[in-house]
Design a protein around this motif. Structure first.
Motif, PDB file in Angstrom:
ATOM      1  N   CYS A 159       0.834  -1.208   0.000  1.00 43.05           N
ATOM      2  CA  CYS A 159       0.000   0.000   0.000  1.00 43.05           C
ATOM      3  C   CYS A 159       0.868   1.259   0.000  1.00 43.05           C
ATOM      4  CB  CYS A 159      -0.925   0.006   1.214  1.00 43.05           C
ATOM      5  SG  CYS A 159      -2.305  -1.165   1.122  1.00 43.05           S
ATOM      6  N   PHE A 160       1.926   1.241   0.796  1.00 46.02           N
ATOM      7  CA  PHE A 160       2.837   2.386   0.803  1.00 46.02           C
ATOM      8  C   PHE A 160       3.472   2.583  -0.569  1.00 46.02           C
ATOM      9  CE2 PHE A 160       7.314   3.687   1.034  1.00 46.02           C
ATOM     10  CZ  PHE A 160       7.150   5.002   1.447  1.00 46.02           C
ATOM     11  N   LEU A 161       3.890   1.488  -1.193  1.00 48.04           N
ATOM     12  CA  LEU A 161       4.541   1.589  -2.500  1.00 48.04           C
ATOM     13  C   LEU A 161       3.579   2.111  -3.565  1.00 48.04           C
ATOM     14  CD1 LEU A 161       6.692  -1.680  -2.466  1.00 48.04           C
ATOM     15  CD2 LEU A 161       7.481   0.679  -2.162  1.00 48.04           C
ATOM     16  N   VAL A 162       2.298   1.784  -3.445  1.00 51.27           N
ATOM     17  CA  VAL A 162       1.303   2.339  -4.366  1.00 51.27           C
ATOM     18  C   VAL A 162       1.369   3.865  -4.343  1.00 51.27           C
ATOM     19  CG1 VAL A 162      -1.181   2.687  -4.707  1.00 51.27           C
ATOM     20  CG2 VAL A 162      -0.282   0.385  -4.335  1.00 51.27           C
ATOM     21  N   SER A 163       1.512   4.423  -3.142  1.00 50.85           N
ATOM     22  CA  SER A 163       1.564   5.879  -3.004  1.00 50.85           C
ATOM     23  C   SER A 163       2.931   6.443  -3.376  1.00 50.85           C
ATOM     24  CB  SER A 163       1.218   6.265  -1.563  1.00 50.85           C
ATOM     25  OG  SER A 163       1.365   7.654  -1.367  1.00 50.85           O
ATOM     26  N   TRP A 164       3.985   5.872  -2.799  1.00 56.24           N
ATOM     27  CA  TRP A 164       5.342   6.412  -2.978  1.00 56.24           C
ATOM     28  C   TRP A 164       5.795   6.320  -4.435  1.00 56.24           C
ATOM     29  CZ3 TRP A 164      10.625   3.933  -2.043  1.00 56.24           C
ATOM     30  CH2 TRP A 164      11.604   4.905  -1.821  1.00 56.24           C
ATOM     31  N   LEU A 165       5.372   5.258  -5.120  1.00 59.83           N
ATOM     32  CA  LEU A 165       5.787   5.030  -6.509  1.00 59.83           C
ATOM     33  C   LEU A 165       4.636   5.285  -7.481  1.00 59.83           C
ATOM     34  CD1 LEU A 165       7.771   1.680  -5.998  1.00 59.83           C
ATOM     35  CD2 LEU A 165       8.632   4.023  -5.869  1.00 59.83           C
ATOM     36  N   GLN A 166       3.710   6.142  -7.081  1.00 60.18           N
ATOM     37  CA  GLN A 166       2.502   6.341  -7.884  1.00 60.18           C
ATOM     38  C   GLN A 166       2.826   6.765  -9.315  1.00 60.18           C
ATOM     39  OE1 GLN A 166      -0.368   8.824  -5.958  1.00 60.18           O
ATOM     40  NE2 GLN A 166      -1.867   8.702  -7.594  1.00 60.18           N
ATOM     41  N   GLN A 167       3.720   7.717  -9.480  1.00 58.81           N
ATOM     42  CA  GLN A 167       4.055   8.192 -10.822  1.00 58.81           C
ATOM     43  C   GLN A 167       4.729   7.101 -11.645  1.00 58.81           C
ATOM     44  OE1 GLN A 167       6.387  11.759 -10.375  1.00 58.81           O
ATOM     45  NE2 GLN A 167       4.603  13.044  -9.967  1.00 58.81           N
ATOM     46  N   GLU A 168       5.662   6.395 -11.023  1.00 61.63           N
ATOM     47  CA  GLU A 168       6.382   5.347 -11.744  1.00 61.63           C
ATOM     48  C   GLU A 168       5.452   4.194 -12.129  1.00 61.63           C
ATOM     49  OE1 GLU A 168       9.376   7.435  -9.056  1.00 61.63           O
ATOM     50  OE2 GLU A 168       7.297   6.740  -8.926  1.00 61.63           O
ATOM     51  N   LEU A 169       4.525   3.852 -11.231  1.00 62.54           N
ATOM     52  CA  LEU A 169       3.564   2.788 -11.532  1.00 62.54           C
ATOM     53  C   LEU A 169       2.638   3.190 -12.676  1.00 62.54           C
ATOM     54  CD1 LEU A 169       2.690   1.751  -7.871  1.00 62.54           C
ATOM     55  CD2 LEU A 169       3.658   0.212  -9.590  1.00 62.54           C
ATOM     56  N   ALA A 170       2.181   4.444 -12.635  1.00 61.12           N
ATOM     57  CA  ALA A 170       1.286   4.922 -13.692  1.00 61.12           C
ATOM     58  C   ALA A 170       1.997   4.933 -15.041  1.00 61.12           C
ATOM     59  CB  ALA A 170       0.775   6.314 -13.342  1.00 61.12           C
ATOM     60  N   ALA A 171       3.262   5.375 -15.036  1.00 71.46           N
ATOM     61  CA  ALA A 171       4.024   5.440 -16.285  1.00 71.46           C
ATOM     62  C   ALA A 171       4.220   4.059 -16.895  1.00 71.46           C
ATOM     63  CB  ALA A 171       5.375   6.109 -16.036  1.00 71.46           C
ATOM     64  N   ALA A 172       4.300   3.039 -16.039  1.00 73.18           N
ATOM     65  CA  ALA A 172       4.499   1.667 -16.527  1.00 73.18           C
ATOM     66  C   ALA A 172       3.177   0.941 -16.751  1.00 73.18           C
ATOM     67  CB  ALA A 172       5.350   0.888 -15.529  1.00 73.18           C
ATOM     68  N   GLY A 173       2.055   1.627 -16.520  1.00 72.92           N
ATOM     69  CA  GLY A 173       0.754   0.998 -16.688  1.00 72.92           C
ATOM     70  C   GLY A 173       0.460  -0.063 -15.640  1.00 72.92           C
ATOM     71  N   PHE A 175      -0.274   0.772 -12.186  1.00 73.43           N
ATOM     72  CA  PHE A 175      -0.861   1.313 -10.956  1.00 73.43           C
ATOM     73  C   PHE A 175      -2.048   0.476 -10.490  1.00 73.43           C
ATOM     74  CE2 PHE A 175      -3.802   4.029  -8.612  1.00 73.43           C
ATOM     75  CZ  PHE A 175      -2.966   4.507  -7.617  1.00 73.43           C
ATOM     76  N   ASP A 176      -2.997   0.204 -11.388  1.00 71.85           N
ATOM     77  CA  ASP A 176      -4.179  -0.568 -10.988  1.00 71.85           C
ATOM     78  C   ASP A 176      -3.794  -1.963 -10.504  1.00 71.85           C
ATOM     79  OD1 ASP A 176      -5.654   1.591 -11.658  1.00 71.85           O
ATOM     80  OD2 ASP A 176      -6.727   0.660 -13.340  1.00 71.85           O
TER      81      ASP A 176
END
Length: 512
Positions: A62-76, A78-79
């Motif tokens: 859950c923390f990584l979802v927030s902390w790495l939000q931009q990186e996750l979104a850029a890699a598709g 996040f969901d």
């Protein structure tokens, strides 16, 4: 964004979450383009999973979802990461995830745990011993997979606002460092504006740091090498405290078995028994000085000195309590815990004088009985003319290991630690030298006298018997080497700096 339409009670959504649970977070994280700092932080958090409870995995996600939000979104991803974090228990975990996304609740703690450790260095007190401890322990944490910064303590006040204020660190270590109690211009504590756990690591009785710890922020955690000091710190100094002694440096040379160890030591050992302790000022000098210069304090100093030397198995605070109860001193019933802490802090150094008094007694007993003893301080000449006392110049701490390498036996007399452990046990053992030391409760619980160490008590009878025990071992090298080898194995398993890093990570996981 998937959070906008997650239905906590939807069977369809729960089934989807279960499918994503089969996808490891590591697989998702490997697809991300992370900065070096964030990659190191992720690695630390993954290491932490070894020490946490069953909830730590999903909370970390859950923390990584927030902390790495931009990186996750850029890699598709996040969901996918959201569903992995929520798992099949969406309703229970959703509030925590929302806290992480809004940087509330435990977000700050996880951010600290993803950040580097900082060690304050640049102080040469104690012949560089504390600097060496910082470097060695920091290196062990690095080998365990954690980021470490060694920061010159003298630079912090000057560049504090530009480089440190508002930053997060996993932990800040000050080894007996008064900087922990430093305030800035607005009256707040220097380290209150840095997000981190603060560790004040003490290698003497914490009572001697009363002024620093009394003035330090309330969240400072005291690390200390004696379990009695933990109890004292909690009761009298009102600080959290953890038992955490120093370790020893694992040398590059190792021995696979006893025969290899024996052959090596028979080839390398050049001296019988060595002692790196300093002579210093004993109790009698303090008593004489007080009698001459401050008669008002004489009853306290003389009575406290008597109680120290006649109750050598007790911690010094107990001797001080006895002193205050003595009719000649007579202030025990008039003193609170806070007042006791302040008064004892003023006289805590006398336990060091007691240790030096006993050191001289032990050294004299050994050399008077005809055993050769190598000491490393010219001040030892002042105890008398003993042909068997071989006096060398003082040496820096890093050179002590060379002495241990060539010594059959290494003498140690604790600085009045009655339930503790020091590097003067670990270092000689890791270099294959048999340690001869006064006993502590910790040593009795973790070693066996005559099997992996030689212990004596600080009473007259035990000290008088010590030279014969030493002589018997020096004349029976096979037995001596078996004890030394067992001590080496004990230290190698439990008391290296790498072992300390592992112990520290487990110990501090409980703080979270």
């Amino acid at each position: 964004m998937i959070l906008a339409h997650v239905d906590p009670v939807s069977n369809t959504r729960t089934a989807t979450a279960k499918r994503y649970m089969e996808t490891k977070a590591d697989d998702i994280l490997e697809t991300l383009a992370l900065s070096r700092e964030k990659a190191a932080g992720v690695s630390q958090l993954k290491n932490d999973l070894k020490y946490g409870d069953s909830d730590l995995r999903w909370k970390t996600d859950c923390f990584l979802v927030s902390w790495l939000q931009q990186e996750l979104a850029a890699a598709g991803q996040f969901d996918n990461m959201v569903l992995l974090a929520l798992g099949s228990d969406i309703q229970a975990r959703m509030p925590f995830l929302k806290d992480m996304l809004s940087h509330q609740g435990e977000y700050g703690r996880f951010l600290e745990n993803a950040s580097p450790y900082m060690f304050l260095v640049g102080d040469d007190i104690c012949f560089g011993v504390l600097e060496d401890f910082s470097r060695k322990f920091g290196a062990a944490l690095q080998r365990a997979g954690y980021q470490v910064i060694f920061q010159n303590r003298n630079e912090i006040p000057q560049v504090y606002g530009q480089r440190f204020q508002g930053n997060s660190y996993r932990g800040i270590f000050g080894l007996q460092d008064p900087l922990m109690a430093t305030k800035i211009e607005n009256g707040s504590y220097l380290f209150d504006h840095i997000n981190s756990k603060k560790y004040f690591w003490s290698f003497d009785h914490p009572a001697g740091f009363f002024d620093t710890l009394h003035a330090a922020p309330e969240d400072v955690i005291v690390l200390t090498l004696d379990k009695n000091y933990v109890s004292y710190t909690k009761r009298f100094l009102k600080r959290r405290a953890l038992f955490f002694p120093p370790g020893g440096e694992k040398q590059s040379k190792t021995w696979k078995n006893f025969d290899e160890f024996k052959a090596s030591k028979l080839r390398e050992n050049q001296m019988g028994i060595s002692f790196l302790g300093t002579p210093g000022v004993g109790l009698q000098e303090n008593i004489d000085y007080t009698r001459e210069h401050n008669r008002k304090l004489y009853p306290l100093v003389s009575t406290y000195s008597y109680n120290l030397l006649n109750h050598t198995d007790e911690p010094s605070e107990m001797a001080f309590e006895r002193t205050l109860e003595d009719p000649e001193v007579g202030i025990k019933n008039q003193i609170s815990d806070d007042d006791f802490a302040e008064l004892f802090g003023e006289w805590a150094s006398l336990e060091k004088n007691a240790s030096k008094t006993v050191r001289k007694q032990v050294v004299k007993e050994i050399v008077s009985a005809g055993a050769d003893l190598n000491v490393y301080d010219r001040g030892w000449k002042d105890i008398g003319d003993f042909p068997n006392l071989i006096v060398h110049d003082s040496i820096p701490y890093e050179d002590a290991r060379k002495v241990y390498d060539k010594s059959w036996m290494s003498l140690n007399v604790m600085s009045w630690h009655k339930d503790g452990f020091t590097e003067r046990i670990a270092e000689p053992q890791l270099h294959g030298s048999l340690v001869v030391t006064d006993s502590t409760r910790y040593l009795r619980e973790n070693y066996t006298d005559g099997e992996d160490i030689v212990m004596f008590d600080l009473n007259d009878q035990s000290i008088k018997e010590l030279p014969e025990r030493i002589r018997a071992l020096l004349s029976d090298k096979d037995r001596l080497l078996h004890i030394a080898y067992n001590g080496y194995l004990n230290a190698l398993k439990n008391h290296t700096w790498d072992a300390r890093a592992e112990q520290f990570l487990k110990l501090t996981a409980a703080l979270d």
